[in-house]
Structure formats: structure tokens, C-alpha cells
Design a protein around this motif. Structure first.
Motif, short mmCIF file in Angstrom:
data_model
loop_
_atom_site.label_atom_id
_atom_site.label_comp_id
_atom_site.label_asym_id
_atom_site.label_seq_id
_atom_site.Cartn_x
_atom_site.Cartn_y
_atom_site.Cartn_z
N CYS A 9 0.79 -1.23 0.00
CA CYS A 9 0.00 0.00 0.00
C CYS A 9 0.83 1.28 0.00
O CYS A 9 0.29 2.37 0.21
CB CYS A 9 -0.98 -0.02 1.17
SG CYS A 9 -2.27 -1.27 0.95
N GLY A 10 2.12 1.17 -0.25
CA GLY A 10 2.89 2.36 -0.57
C GLY A 10 3.62 3.01 0.58
O GLY A 10 3.34 2.78 1.75
N TYR A 11 4.59 3.85 0.20
CA TYR A 11 5.42 4.54 1.17
C TYR A 11 5.03 6.01 1.26
O TYR A 11 4.49 6.60 0.33
CB TYR A 11 6.91 4.40 0.83
CG TYR A 11 7.29 4.91 -0.54
CD1 TYR A 11 7.62 6.25 -0.75
CD2 TYR A 11 7.32 4.05 -1.65
CE1 TYR A 11 7.96 6.73 -2.01
CE2 TYR A 11 7.67 4.51 -2.91
CZ TYR A 11 7.99 5.85 -3.08
OH TYR A 11 8.32 6.32 -4.33
N GLN A 12 5.35 6.59 2.40
CA GLN A 12 4.97 7.96 2.69
C GLN A 12 5.85 8.98 1.96
O GLN A 12 7.02 8.72 1.67
CB GLN A 12 5.05 8.22 4.21
CG GLN A 12 6.43 8.04 4.77
CD GLN A 12 6.48 7.83 6.27
OE1 GLN A 12 7.43 8.26 6.91
NE2 GLN A 12 5.48 7.17 6.85
N HIS A 13 5.26 10.13 1.67
CA HIS A 13 6.02 11.27 1.15
C HIS A 13 6.82 11.83 2.32
O HIS A 13 6.26 12.18 3.36
CB HIS A 13 5.06 12.31 0.59
CG HIS A 13 5.73 13.46 -0.09
ND1 HIS A 13 6.76 13.31 -0.99
CD2 HIS A 13 5.51 14.81 -0.01
CE1 HIS A 13 7.15 14.48 -1.43
NE2 HIS A 13 6.40 15.41 -0.85
N SER A 14 8.12 11.90 2.18
CA SER A 14 8.98 12.26 3.30
C SER A 14 9.53 13.67 3.15
O SER A 14 9.51 14.27 2.07
CB SER A 14 10.14 11.28 3.41
OG SER A 14 11.11 11.53 2.39
N GLY A 15 10.08 14.16 4.26
CA GLY A 15 10.72 15.46 4.23
C GLY A 15 11.90 15.50 3.28
O GLY A 15 12.13 16.51 2.61
N LEU A 16 12.63 14.41 3.17
CA LEU A 16 13.77 14.37 2.26
C LEU A 16 13.35 14.51 0.81
O LEU A 16 14.05 15.12 0.00
CB LEU A 16 14.56 13.07 2.45
CG LEU A 16 15.46 12.99 3.68
CD1 LEU A 16 16.15 11.63 3.73
CD2 LEU A 16 16.51 14.10 3.69
N ALA A 17 12.19 13.93 0.48
CA ALA A 17 11.71 14.02 -0.89
C ALA A 17 11.07 15.37 -1.18
O ALA A 17 10.76 15.67 -2.33
CB ALA A 17 10.71 12.91 -1.16
N ALA A 70 9.18 15.56 8.97
CA ALA A 70 9.74 14.34 8.37
C ALA A 70 8.74 13.57 7.54
O ALA A 70 9.09 12.98 6.51
CB ALA A 70 10.30 13.43 9.47
N ILE A 71 7.48 13.54 7.95
CA ILE A 71 6.44 12.75 7.27
C ILE A 71 5.42 13.70 6.68
O ILE A 71 4.81 14.50 7.41
CB ILE A 71 5.79 11.75 8.23
CG1 ILE A 71 6.82 10.77 8.78
CG2 ILE A 71 4.66 11.00 7.53
CD1 ILE A 71 6.27 9.80 9.82
N ARG A 72 5.19 13.61 5.36
CA ARG A 72 4.29 14.55 4.67
C ARG A 72 3.03 13.87 4.14
O ARG A 72 2.24 14.50 3.44
CB ARG A 72 5.03 15.20 3.50
CG ARG A 72 6.38 15.83 3.86
CD ARG A 72 6.27 17.01 4.81
NE ARG A 72 7.57 17.58 5.14
CZ ARG A 72 8.17 18.54 4.44
NH1 ARG A 72 7.62 19.01 3.35
NH2 ARG A 72 9.35 19.00 4.84
N GLY A 73 2.82 12.59 4.46
CA GLY A 73 1.65 11.90 3.97
C GLY A 73 1.60 10.48 4.49
O GLY A 73 2.52 10.03 5.19
N PRO A 74 0.54 9.74 4.17
CA PRO A 74 0.39 8.38 4.68
C PRO A 74 1.35 7.41 3.99
O PRO A 74 1.92 7.70 2.94
CB PRO A 74 -1.06 8.05 4.33
CG PRO A 74 -1.35 8.86 3.11
CD PRO A 74 -0.59 10.14 3.31
#
Length: 592
Positions: free
Chosen positions: A157-165, A199-203
Motif C-alpha cells: 500500500c505504498g510509502y509515505q512522502h517524506s521530508g527528504l523528498a 519528516a512525514i508529509r503523507g500516509p
């Protein structure tokens, strides 16, 4: 990628085990229970499948799963299938590791597996589609698939949009690493809070090639997920495309009788090992793959497969936390499908093995895009020929242990020194702070294995303390507990088996015993005469380090039922089952 063929009408289905005689008590009771839920008389004759949902409000990993359920229900109903959502427990390493010092996290994997058995087998459902997210959900879903052997599709079900990205300074793994240093060294609290806030921008799961994304890739390599499923950005169009193709794949599996044990073969497990070695994946994939193999009734020593294949599988990708590239880069470069394409000469001979969609592995490889030469390299130009995951055996680890190596790997590859023994993470950290650990020592942290923990203690804090004291690479480290893949500097070995609590040699060594680690040879030895070692009294955890018992419950059951790491740390298998035979063989395998 074309979807598998669809059913013409509901009447084309083969016999389904969920279709009881219409005049039976079970059929009428089910009709009564399901009528208020909107199930029509016509739908009672459809195949009935579980949507296995691990949604909860404890972590961002699961925040989007309920939305996926809604789409899946619509897709499956349009294909003549009756979806029935079930929920299971689901841990988050960062959240549910607080109670009992993290001992619930690994045991939760088997709790999920048993949750699924109770619901799917108890209701005699015809198949399942599993929403895999955080670390323990994917292995649990694959284990349940192997055990129940009903048509199953896994959806990463996918990885989160991160601060690094997003041009920020950190993802969740960087927060974990820096927070560990911060708790030891101190520093700017405001800066740490700012890092955590962005750090975390989404699910979705952690945005790196840690256990979650590694296991998502394994689901695709095994053939239990659709091609192109991993890694994938959570909530993206490619994820939604994967969701819809997964519904069609389950229909195809139901119509054609494709079951997990047709897909999860010895060759599939070996291919998963090859892919994990080629990308420097999480070391947790070893025990999880072994558990999947056991539940599928396969007699394969996954630990030995990592050990032997590690010597011939080059590193084709360098993804955080092991290298500079983001998991987004890996997805954009073709992900699992492209890795398989480049590894084709090293895969099992049975490239005609079937996948859940009905495609063969060879067909999937043929449709994959080639490597770009930068994010994913070819066999003729790898990042490294040194294994990023090293399985060691020897007199201190008769059935196995593991070391995670940095990328690139500057060495050292050998270390010999006197043992300095500790029985808790806190005891070791205190000794480091007081200067009682010296250059040249081999720090041994024991009594934290599957039974000793129970559930395997998480020991990264002691490793970070060693790094903070400037001892990284200057001491060796050996434990029967587990540690994060972020901690891979120096010569460190975890998950030593047999563990101290079950009579392993790590429980018999004493302060000062010479310990020899050789990552090139794959050996871990205590240089003490075997007769002297065996004559020592059995291991007993010092009273002051016996963990708080906590509530009498699941961890007590886990301690009494868990099998060794050589058997994937599964719970006690059914007497006379294929799983029990595999466990008995694995647990007794000598060092090779």
C-alpha cells in the motif's frame, strides 16, 4: 500491463467452499446476518473474499487503508465477488515499541497471521486480498496465505512522502537516528522537534528500504502481488492502478484455482533472497522469508540461502538508509520489476514459475524496463560485490546470525577481542558512559532473543551509545537480540541463534573469552575449548535484568510457543503438519 481476464457472469465460477446448501442452518443464518449489511440474495452465491485491513490510528503507515478498502469493494463487486472487510492487529515499530521495551512488535506478526486464520477459515471464505503496510503486516499476510492456501493477492500500500523528498532535512528514519543520538548526547531540542514535525508529509510506510518496503518488494518477487506494485508512492496513481489490477488478479486466481502454494515455491523464495541481497534490504527479511516458507510447507533453509547466495549476488541499488538514493528514485527507475530483469541470469531456473495473475515470471521480466545504470545498475557494473547482508555461523552461532554492512563497505571484515558481557541495553549504555568498554573489546548483549526477551529485544540504543563514544569500528558487537539497519558501522552481529535462553553458546561465554568474527568467511566463533564451554553452568538471566513481567497474556503464550529463528520464529506448528516437519529439520541443522 493488461489485467487478467474477467468473469463472464457469476454463473461461470467454479464451486466455492462458501456456498452452503440454501436450506442449511449456516446458509440461512448468514442470510439473516448479511441482509442488514446490504447483501442481496444474488450476491450470496458469489465468491466471498476477505479484504484484510490493518488500519488503525496509531501511525501514518495505515492512514490511507480505509480509502483503499472502499475502492476495492467497488471493484470486486463489479467483478461478481462479494468483499467482506476484516481487521487485524497491526504494530508500528515507532509507536507500539514503547510497552514492554518493544517486545510486542515481532510477536505481532504471528498474531496477525492467526487473526486472519480465525476470520477467513472460521467463516470459510473463498479467498483474500491483503492490504500490506507497515513492517509486520506483509510477512503476516504471506504467512497466512501459505497456511490457509486460499486464492490470495497482496497489495503493497505504498510509502509515505517524506521530508527528504520534499527538500526537507529528514525522513522518519533520520529522525530515529538523530533522536537516538540526541537522547545520549543532548543538543537543540527545538531543532529536533522541527525535524520531527516535517519528516512525514503523507500516509504510508517509512520512506526507505527498511523492512516495510523490503517486504513489499518480496511480495512482488514471490508473485503474490501484481507486477509494478513495489515500491510505490502511497496515494499515487500507480498505487491505485495496482489496487485495481489486484482486484482483477484475485478474480483470475479464484476462477483458475491459483493458490498461494502454487506461487510460493522454493524457486520463488530463492529469487526473493537474490533480490534482497541485490538491493541491500532489511535483515528482517531473512526470518520473515523463512517463516513464509515454513507456513507454505517448503523445506528450505533461508538463512543458508542468504549465506551462500550473498557470495555471488552483486549490489545493484544503493537506497537509503544504506546509500544515497531515495526510494522514490528506485520506483522511478523501474522498481522490483527492473531489478528482476537485471538479475535474470541469477534467478532460479524455473523462470516459468507462475504468479498470482497467471503471468509467468519470465513474462513479467520481459515487460520490465531496463536499468538506467545509475539508480539501478546492471550485473556488469554493480555498486559492490561485497554482500550487504552477511549470515554467519560457527561455534557461537550454530544455526545462524546476521550482520548488516554499509554501502560502500570500507571494512573491517574481521575482528577478534575479549568478550565484555551485558544483559540489558541500559547496563551496556551505562558501561560505555563510564568508560568500561575499551577499544578492542567485543561487546556481547545477551538474553534478549525470542524466548529470552521474549520477542527479541531491540538493542540499537547501545550501538548508538558506542558510536557516540567514538568506539564505532573500534569494538565488535554481538547480540541475540536485534538492531536497526541504520546501525551498520563496524563489525556487528545480531540475532545469534541458538540464543542464550535456549542453551546457545552465547549464554555460556564469560568476560574475557576471545570472540572471533570473520565477515568474509561468514563465521562467528568463541575461541574456547568446546569441552570447557559445555562444562559451564547453563545461562540464567541475572535477577536484576529479568524484564518486567507485565500483564499475563500474549507474550507469555509467545514465549511458550515460539520456534527458533532457523524456523522463522513461527509459533508452534500443528503436530504432523508440513510446517512442523520443516521446523524440526531447520532447528536441528548443523553449522555448514
Amino acid at each position: 500491463m493488461t489485467s487478467p481476464s474477467m468473469p463472464d457472469t457469476p454463473t461461470t465460477w467454479p464451486p466455492m467452499r462458501s456456498n452452503f446448501p440454501v436450506d442449511s442452518m449456516r446458509s440461512l443464518a448468514r442470510r439473516a446476518e448479511w441482509k442488514p449489511l446490504g447483501v442481496t440474495p444474488e450476491q450470496l452465491d458469489w465468491p466471498k473474499v476477505a479484504i484484510v485491513n490493518t488500519s488503525n490510528d496509531l501511525a501514518a503507515c495505515f492512514a490511507h487503508l480505509d480509502e483503499i478498502v472502499m475502492v476495492l469493494k467497488e471493484e470486486l463487486r463489479s467483478l461478481g465477488v462479494l468483499p467482506l472487510e476484516i481487521r487485524t492487529s497491526a504494530p508500528s515499530d515507532f509507536i507500539t515499541s514503547v510497552g514492554q521495551a518493544g517486545r510486542y512488535v515481532l510477536p505481532a506478526r504471528d498474531l496477525i497471521t492467526n487473526d486472519i486464520e480465525v476470520m477467513v477459515e472460521g467463516a470459510q471464505l473463498d479467498g483474500m486480498i491483503c492490504l500490506s503496510s507497515c513492517d509486520k503486516t506483509t510477512p503476516a499476510h504471506l504467512m497466512a496465505a501459505g497456511r490457509l492456501n486460499v486464492p490470495t493477492v497482496i497489495i503493497p500500500c505504498g510509502y509515505q512522502h517524506s521530508g527528504l523528498a520534499a527538500d526537507g532535512s529528514a525522513d522518519i528514519e533520520e529522525v530515529f537516528l538523530q533522536a537516538s543520538y540526541h537522547s545520549i548526547r543532548g543538543g537543540d531540542q527545538g531543532q529536533m522537534e522541527s525535524m520531527a514535525d516535517t519528516a512525514i508529509r503523507g500516509p504510508g510506510v517509512c520512506a526507505g528500504l527498511a523492512t516495510a518496503n523490503s517486504m513489499h518488494m518480496i511480495a512482488e518477487v514471490l508473485g503474490m502481488a501484481v507486477s509494478g506494485a513495489a515500491p510505490v508512492r502511497a496515494g499515487s496513481e500507480p498505487m491505485w492502478d495496482s489496487v485495481r489490477r489486484s482486484a482483477a488478479a484475485l478474480v483470475h486466481a479464484l476462477r483458475n484455482g491459483i493458490r498461494p502454494r502454487d506461487v510460493i515455491t522454493t524457486g520463488a523464495i530463492q529469487d526473493a533472497v537474490t533480490v534482497m541481497l541485490s538491493v541491500g534490504a532489511s535483515v528482517n527479511t531473512i526470518k520473515h522469508l523463512q517463516a513464509v516458507a515454513v507456513e507454505a510447507g517448503l523445506d528450505i533453509d533461508v538463512w543458508e540461502a542468504f549465506r551462500t547466495q550473498g557470495r555471488r549476488v552483486p549490489l545493484l541499488a544503493s537506497i537509503r538508509p544504506n546509500g544515497p538514493h531515495l526510494v522514490e528514485d528506485l520506483e522511478d527507475a523501474g522498481g522490483t520489476a527492473t531489478i528482476l530483469r537485471e538479475l535474470a541470469p541469477l534467478l532460479s531456473p524455473a523462470t516459468e514459475r507462475i504468479t498470482v495473475t497467471g503471468e509467468t515470471l519470465a513474462e513479467r521480466i520481459g515487460a520490465a524496463q531496463p536499468a538506467d545504470g545509475t539508480i539501478i545498475r546492471g550485473l556488469d557494473d554493480p555498486y559492490s560485490t561485497q554482500p550487504s547482508i552477511v549470515v554467519l555461523r560457527g561455534s557461537l552461532a550454530a544455526t545462524g546470525s546476521v550482520s548488516k554492512r554499509p554501502i560502500p563497505d570500507p571494512g573491517p571484515y574481521t575482528f577478534t577481542g575479549p568478550a565484555r558481557i551485558f544483559h540489558s541495553r541500559e547496563e551496556g549504555i551505562e558501561a560505555v558512559a563510564e568508560g568500561r568498554v575499551q577499544v578492542g573489546d567485543v561487546v556481547v548483549l545477551r538474553g534478549l532473543g525470542l524466548e529470552g526477551g521474549p520477542g527479541m529485544g531491540f538493542v540499537s540504543g547501545l550501538i548508538f551509545a558506542l558510536e557516540g563514544a567514538g568506539l564505532a569500528g573500534q569494538v565488535g558487537f554481538v547480540t541475540d537480540g536485534q538492531y536497526s539497519g541504520l546501525a551498520n558501522s563496524g563489525v556487528m552481529v545480531g540475532e545469534v541463534s541458538p540464543e542464550a535462553a535456549t542453551g546457545g553458546a552465547i549464554g555460556l561465554i564469560q568476560d574475557g573469552d576471545p570472540i572471533a568474527i570473520d565477515l568474509q568467511a561468514g563465521t562467528l566463533d568463541v575461541l574456547v575449548d568446546p569441552e570447557v564451554l559445555s562444562a559451564r553452568p547453563p545461562f540464567r538471566q541475572p535477577e536484576e535484568h529479568v524484564p518486567d513481567a507485565g500483564p499475563v497474556g500474549y507474550l507469555d503464550l509467545y514465549r511458550s510457543a515460539v520456534q527458533p529463528l532457523a524456523c522463522g520464529a513461527v509459533l508452534c506448528p500443528r503436530p504432523g503438519s508440513a510446517a512442523q516437519a520443516v521446523c524440526a529439520a531447520d532447528a536441528g541443522r548443523p553449522a555448514s
